[in-house]
Design a protein around this motif. Sequence first.
Motif, PDB file in Angstrom:
ATOM      1  N   ASP A  83       7.833  15.473  11.982  1.00 51.85           N
ATOM      2  CA  ASP A  83       8.904  14.991  12.839  1.00 51.85           C
ATOM      3  C   ASP A  83      10.519  14.659  12.188  1.00 51.85           C
ATOM      4  N   SER A  84      10.337  14.611  10.893  1.00 50.36           N
ATOM      5  CA  SER A  84      11.131  14.179  10.824  1.00 50.36           C
ATOM      6  C   SER A  84      10.606  14.054   9.292  1.00 50.36           C
ATOM      7  N   THR A  85      12.358  14.526   8.288  1.00 54.41           N
ATOM      8  CA  THR A  85      12.404  14.307   6.794  1.00 54.41           C
ATOM      9  C   THR A  85      11.723  13.096   6.418  1.00 54.41           C
ATOM     10  N   ASP A  86      12.137  12.069   7.089  1.00 55.89           N
ATOM     11  CA  ASP A  86      12.280  10.913   6.496  1.00 55.89           C
ATOM     12  C   ASP A  86      10.717  10.788   6.709  1.00 55.89           C
ATOM     13  N   SER A  87      10.006  10.678   7.959  1.00 54.61           N
ATOM     14  CA  SER A  87       8.619  10.034   8.045  1.00 54.61           C
ATOM     15  C   SER A  87       7.603  11.545   7.653  1.00 54.61           C
ATOM     16  N   TYR A  88       8.413  12.516   6.794  1.00 55.78           N
ATOM     17  CA  TYR A  88       7.251  12.931   6.342  1.00 55.78           C
ATOM     18  C   TYR A  88       5.707  12.856   5.593  1.00 55.78           C
ATOM     19  N   LEU A  89       6.309  11.814   4.041  1.00 56.34           N
ATOM     20  CA  LEU A  89       4.812  10.969   3.834  1.00 56.34           C
ATOM     21  C   LEU A  89       4.543   9.642   4.598  1.00 56.34           C
ATOM     22  N   PRO A  90       4.848   9.102   5.454  1.00 52.85           N
ATOM     23  CA  PRO A  90       3.853   8.067   7.007  1.00 52.85           C
ATOM     24  C   PRO A  90       3.340   9.008   7.558  1.00 52.85           C
ATOM     25  N   GLU A  91       3.972  10.144   7.759  1.00 50.88           N
ATOM     26  CA  GLU A  91       2.989  10.899   9.032  1.00 50.88           C
ATOM     27  C   GLU A  91       1.807  11.552   7.578  1.00 50.88           C
ATOM     28  N   LEU A  92       1.642  12.064   6.452  1.00 47.17           N
ATOM     29  CA  LEU A  92       0.573  12.536   6.154  1.00 47.17           C
ATOM     30  C   LEU A  92      -0.416  11.540   5.898  1.00 47.17           C
ATOM     31  N   ALA A  93       0.462  10.351   5.269  1.00 47.35           N
ATOM     32  CA  ALA A  93      -0.334   8.969   4.976  1.00 47.35           C
ATOM     33  C   ALA A  93      -1.449   8.924   6.244  1.00 47.35           C
ATOM     34  N   LYS A  94      -0.617   8.709   7.195  1.00 47.30           N
ATOM     35  CA  LYS A  94      -1.395   8.519   8.420  1.00 47.30           C
ATOM     36  C   LYS A  94      -2.662   8.821   9.061  1.00 47.30           C
ATOM     37  N   GLN A  95      -2.538  10.338   8.822  1.00 46.26           N
ATOM     38  CA  GLN A  95      -3.525  11.194   8.988  1.00 46.26           C
ATOM     39  C   GLN A  95      -4.730  11.101   8.326  1.00 46.26           C
ATOM     40  N   TYR A  96      -4.380  11.272   6.843  1.00 49.69           N
ATOM     41  CA  TYR A  96      -5.460  11.305   5.580  1.00 49.69           C
ATOM     42  C   TYR A  96      -5.987  10.117   5.604  1.00 49.69           C
ATOM     43  N   LEU A  97      -5.379   8.169   5.307  1.00 48.17           N
ATOM     44  CA  LEU A  97      -6.022   7.646   4.955  1.00 48.17           C
ATOM     45  C   LEU A  97      -6.535   6.953   5.402  1.00 48.17           C
ATOM     46  N   SER A  98      -7.293   5.662   5.403  1.00 51.20           N
ATOM     47  CA  SER A  98      -7.749   4.871   6.277  1.00 51.20           C
ATOM     48  C   SER A  98      -6.830   3.898   6.805  1.00 51.20           C
ATOM     49  N   PRO A  99      -7.217   3.117   7.756  1.00 48.28           N
ATOM     50  CA  PRO A  99      -6.317   2.320   8.055  1.00 48.28           C
ATOM     51  C   PRO A  99      -5.596   1.293   7.238  1.00 48.28           C
ATOM     52  N   VAL A 100      -7.315   1.042   5.950  1.00 48.83           N
ATOM     53  CA  VAL A 100      -6.925  -0.082   5.277  1.00 48.83           C
ATOM     54  C   VAL A 100      -5.783  -0.170   4.208  1.00 48.83           C
ATOM     55  N   MET A 101      -6.244   2.063   3.854  1.00 49.86           N
ATOM     56  CA  MET A 101      -5.179   2.177   2.408  1.00 49.86           C
ATOM     57  C   MET A 101      -4.086   2.882   3.267  1.00 49.86           C
ATOM     58  N   TYR A 102      -4.132   3.022   4.415  1.00 51.55           N
ATOM     59  CA  TYR A 102      -2.577   3.238   5.521  1.00 51.55           C
ATOM     60  C   TYR A 102      -1.823   2.071   5.091  1.00 51.55           C
ATOM     61  N   ILE A 103      -2.323   0.698   5.674  1.00 53.25           N
ATOM     62  CA  ILE A 103      -1.631  -0.233   5.203  1.00 53.25           C
ATOM     63  C   ILE A 103      -1.027  -0.528   3.944  1.00 53.25           C
ATOM     64  N   LEU A 104      -1.705  -0.888   3.309  1.00 57.14           N
ATOM     65  CA  LEU A 104      -1.819  -0.880   1.508  1.00 57.14           C
ATOM     66  C   LEU A 104      -0.613   0.228   1.544  1.00 57.14           C
ATOM     67  N   LEU A 105      -0.450   1.298   1.870  1.00 55.16           N
ATOM     68  CA  LEU A 105       0.747   2.529   1.677  1.00 55.16           C
ATOM     69  C   LEU A 105       2.651   2.011   2.622  1.00 55.16           C
ATOM     70  N   MET A 106       1.589   1.551   3.513  1.00 58.39           N
ATOM     71  CA  MET A 106       2.871   0.964   4.189  1.00 58.39           C
ATOM     72  C   MET A 106       3.486  -0.286   3.370  1.00 58.39           C
ATOM     73  N   GLY A 107       2.470  -1.235   2.824  1.00 59.41           N
ATOM     74  CA  GLY A 107       3.311  -2.299   1.580  1.00 59.41           C
ATOM     75  C   GLY A 107       4.153  -1.916   0.638  1.00 59.41           C
ATOM     76  N   ALA A 108       3.589  -0.978   0.010  1.00 58.62           N
ATOM     77  CA  ALA A 108       4.042   0.300  -0.997  1.00 58.62           C
ATOM     78  C   ALA A 108       5.162   0.626  -0.425  1.00 58.62           C
ATOM     79  N   ILE A 109       6.026   0.708   0.330  1.00 59.91           N
ATOM     80  CA  ILE A 109       7.293   1.435   1.103  1.00 59.91           C
ATOM     81  C   ILE A 109       7.595  -0.003   1.626  1.00 59.91           C
TER      82      ILE A 109
END
Length: 486
Positions: free
Chosen positions: A288-314
């Motif tokens: 949807d936007s440049t800044d949401s590129y990595l989070p959106e891709l991560a949400k599509q490919y990561l499991s919920p637990v791994m997605y939470i870990l990535l959000m923790g990284a951000i």
Amino acid sequence: MIFALAAYIILQFAIALWASRFVNSEADYFVAGRRFGLLMVGVSVFATWFGAETVMGASGAIAEEGLAGGRADPFGYTICLIGMALFLAYKLRDAGVMTFPDFFEQRFGARAEVTAAILTIPTSIIWASAQLLAMGQIISETAMISLNIALFGGAVLIIAYTTIGGLLGDAMTDMVQGAVMMVGLTILLITILVSGDFSFAKITPEQFDLFTYDEEGTRESWLSALDTWMVPILGSLVAQEAISRFLGARSASIARKGCFLAAALYLVFGSIPLMIGLLGHSAGFEADSTDSYLPELAKQYLSPVMYILLMGAIISAILSTVDTTLLAVSAIAQRNLIDPVARDLPEPRKLMLGRSLTLLAGLMAYAIAASGETIKGLVEIASSFGSAGIVVALLIGLHSGYGREKAALAALFAGAVLSFLGYGMPAWFVGLFDEAAAEAMPLWTQGYEGSFVISVLGALGAYIGVAELEKRGMVSGAEKESPAAS
């Protein structure tokens, strides 16, 4: 999700609270008593440098523009860290200063010190507010709560643990934050590679172009491209946020080696968002936007637990940037604006004052972030405004005895004025009240191409010109020289 994020941020507070037991003086608070070893310096500088724009913005920019979108992240900022190792770290640490304006006082005098501090503080606060706003938006979107609540809650905890723990607390939390960033980004890259939807073979040669093009296909000018490179390389070279980390090293040698380690870490892990951007574009992934590129891709490919870990990284990237910036502001305000007129304060009073200034800086950053509207357009300005003259005077002052107080002041003022005009600040300010009047203003008030490069060259010319007048006795000024310049 909200409970996991809350627990993670509270952990940072607990670490800072524990570290506060070792903070008993101004030196403990601002340079951690100079206790840092190589690993602490390297990881702390890396975590501080690895901000939200690296994790979130780089992938989208590279997907849209190819490698040209990565000129700042990871390439420009990596070169900047190497520049710190080569030209700043050893001499500044060897000079025994706590802030880079301290060196201006040693080398050029009190007026240069105060001027450098005044130019640095406002943009640092603006930068911290931009990071706070980014953090609030991430927490709001992932935890499904309002932006105001997310921003307020996150700001309170960040301000609290930075105020309590000082640089030692920040550096210890940076170790945790850096580890989370490394693990989160590595897992994401491995996951998308094994998914089978992405392939390096599909990356086209056009994606490796280091120039950008307009809608008509016209390539940007060399001056514009050079300016894009110089903002992260030179504009960030004098960032107190990173400088404070290597000033906390046990020795000048460790300070320099720590910066080299930070540069290596930044290039390796900064290349992950770069690869994700290139791979995503070649696979046709859109966000949807440049800044949401990595989070959106991560949400599509990561499991919920791994997605939470990535959000923790951000969030880790943002936390380590905000806490360091707030501490940098308070260090410069106290050391270079207050201490010179209150020299006889006892250490407990200095420590209390330092914590109070950190709290004040945090409240100011929060107030700007809460307004929201003014942040987006000022982020780029905050990374380079006023730094042109500072970097010229600091580099010449560190490595030679050429030029005295008036030369440094000339460089500082020339760099600030040219940056003010180059970024179109007069027209921007008028436009806040009357857009039609702003558009009718002369072109030189609305900004111009290559503004940062021109600011650096103007500051350099001003320094050399006044230094020559000083040599000929046509401009007076007492010479001061620190051990770092000898």
